[in-house]
Scaffold this active site. Sequence first.
Site, PDB file in Angstrom:
ATOM      1  N   CYS A 180      -3.253  -4.449  -8.014  1.00 31.27           N
ATOM      2  CA  CYS A 180      -2.886  -3.026  -7.972  1.00 31.27           C
ATOM      3  C   CYS A 180      -3.299  -2.337  -9.269  1.00 31.27           C
ATOM      4  CB  CYS A 180      -1.395  -2.864  -7.688  1.00 31.27           C
ATOM      5  SG  CYS A 180      -0.320  -3.711  -8.840  1.00 31.27           S
ATOM      6  N   ALA A 204       0.415   3.766   1.926  1.00 28.86           N
ATOM      7  CA  ALA A 204       0.656   4.162   3.324  1.00 28.86           C
ATOM      8  C   ALA A 204       1.901   3.455   3.870  1.00 28.86           C
ATOM      9  CB  ALA A 204      -0.564   3.819   4.173  1.00 28.86           C
ATOM     10  N   THR A 205       2.021   2.152   3.631  1.00 27.50           N
ATOM     11  CA  THR A 205       3.193   1.422   4.128  1.00 27.50           C
ATOM     12  C   THR A 205       4.438   1.793   3.318  1.00 27.50           C
ATOM     13  OG1 THR A 205       1.730  -0.358   4.833  1.00 27.50           O
ATOM     14  CG2 THR A 205       4.052  -0.879   4.730  1.00 27.50           C
ATOM     15  N   SER A 243       0.827  -1.211   0.000  1.00 24.34           N
ATOM     16  CA  SER A 243       0.000   0.000   0.000  1.00 24.34           C
ATOM     17  C   SER A 243       0.866   1.268   0.000  1.00 24.34           C
ATOM     18  CB  SER A 243      -0.905  -0.004   1.227  1.00 24.34           C
ATOM     19  OG  SER A 243      -0.107   0.067   2.393  1.00 24.34           O
ATOM     20  N   GLU A 288       6.392  -0.280  -5.416  1.00 16.41           N
ATOM     21  CA  GLU A 288       5.216  -0.497  -6.278  1.00 16.41           C
ATOM     22  C   GLU A 288       4.006  -0.381  -5.366  1.00 16.41           C
ATOM     23  OE1 GLU A 288       5.340  -0.617  -9.352  1.00 16.41           O
ATOM     24  OE2 GLU A 288       7.337  -1.335  -9.886  1.00 16.41           O
TER      25      GLU A 288
END
Length: 475
Positions: free
Chosen positions: A282, A229-230, A227, A248
């Site tokens: 994704c 965020a991570t 993600s 990615e």
Amino acid sequence: MTSSFASGRAFKLLINGELVDGAGHVDVINPASEAVIAHCPKADEAQLNAAIAAAKAAFPAWAATSWEARAAKIMALADVLEAQADAFARLLTEEQGKPLAEAQYEVGGSIYTLRAIAQMTLPSEVLRDNELGRIEEWRFPLGVVAAITPWNFPLILLITKLAPTLLTGNTLVAKPAPTTPLTALLIGELCAGIFPPGVINIICDANDLGGALTSHPDVAKVTFTGSTATGRKVLSNAASTIKRVTLELGGNDAALVLDDVDPIEVAAKIFAGAMANAGQVCIAVKRVYVPTGLYDAFCDELARLAAMVKLGDGFAPDTTMGPVQNGAQYEKLKALLASASAQGRVIAGGSAIAGAGYFIEPTIVRDIGDQTRLVAEEQFGPILPVLAYSDVDDAIARINASELGLAGSVWGKDLARAAAVAGRIESGTVWINHVLALDPAIPFRGAKQSGLGGEYGTDGLKEFTQARIISSVPG
Ligand code: ADP
């Protein structure tokens, strides 16, 4: 139903060539039943540090091994994976939930990717050779690479990182997602018989070792898929020692339908691009923009296709869509369903299935605004919003308003016009009249907050190396 491949089997971490137990364990759940299928070994920080130390110790000899010999080992891994393809596909369905045919496709793609990358080369390049001198660019491995992978394609995304890491002479510490670690551990078992100790290490965590791995001073590069965020945390952790980083990240890919297409034909292709892997891709189609004149026909066809999906256990032969992979994603999607039905018109699906398993009905939502959660955020599930437009410039502006820019697609019979439109979409890839088309020979990278750097192609391979300029003049 089929007997469990995972249950009763002992899974091991791979550290310094040894298949070892973890300091603890995490339960792995089959998302179709919520039954525990394995007690996965979980590393503690001491085991993580041992894996990094093993990779560091193995690096000089592996870097000195010839390119051809390294490529041969990757080819050998492809061969043993192929010999066990059926077991891998079944384990993948069991831990990830995807229908067996999709799992077989992922295993086949992993074998193909290993072989395709093993055949690549990075010869030194002559940048100048004239009266000013001779300048060459040589490529060297970086050292220890940390590869962190998510739960949607646990096998092929690991292979996508493993093959270029090892081919270019780096050593690897790989960490799969805690809800889908088993196929990675099985790859570790195969690698133990092929690669020298320490060249590849596979550890598992409970979402608690990412920080230590990505900030460790002996890790030279982090390659991460997950993600946004991570990804931000990874980038910030890597800053302490200026690690090389490939990210990615998420996508909110739009499909832009132009007004010269057959809406029925195109709806089928877009539906497949949105619903593959229960939408947990994704680069899946996450929102569709359709001209007003085609809107009703297009929405009706998507709804018809959604109603035909057979949702169920991935091992049932008639299943065309499995559960979503984990409880956290299931809860997130249930909240999205609630907001979407309040803010738009649900014309197919709309519910989570009660009972065991993380099943979300394939859902089509029309008459919904751009500022809603379903459209503005990445849903990562089988819920597709369809938006009308009357002016193509306006549609492009709405698509580009996203802070993400992974991929996207344009659908049109007039290819020159479609290409002109594609050139205005701010993303790393734009497909025209197809979607989800990745190829290990073609660079893949996200624009904006969808990523940093990229994978695949010669450009992707170069990201696993340090360039050195050798500049000479006559002595
Ligand atoms: P999700 O939120 O859907 O679980 P993530 O992007 O967080 O997706 O997960 C992708 C991978 O990143 C997993 O292997 C996960 O364990 C790992 N991860 C989670 N937190 C961190 C972190 N702080 N640093 C590095 N990796 C992490």
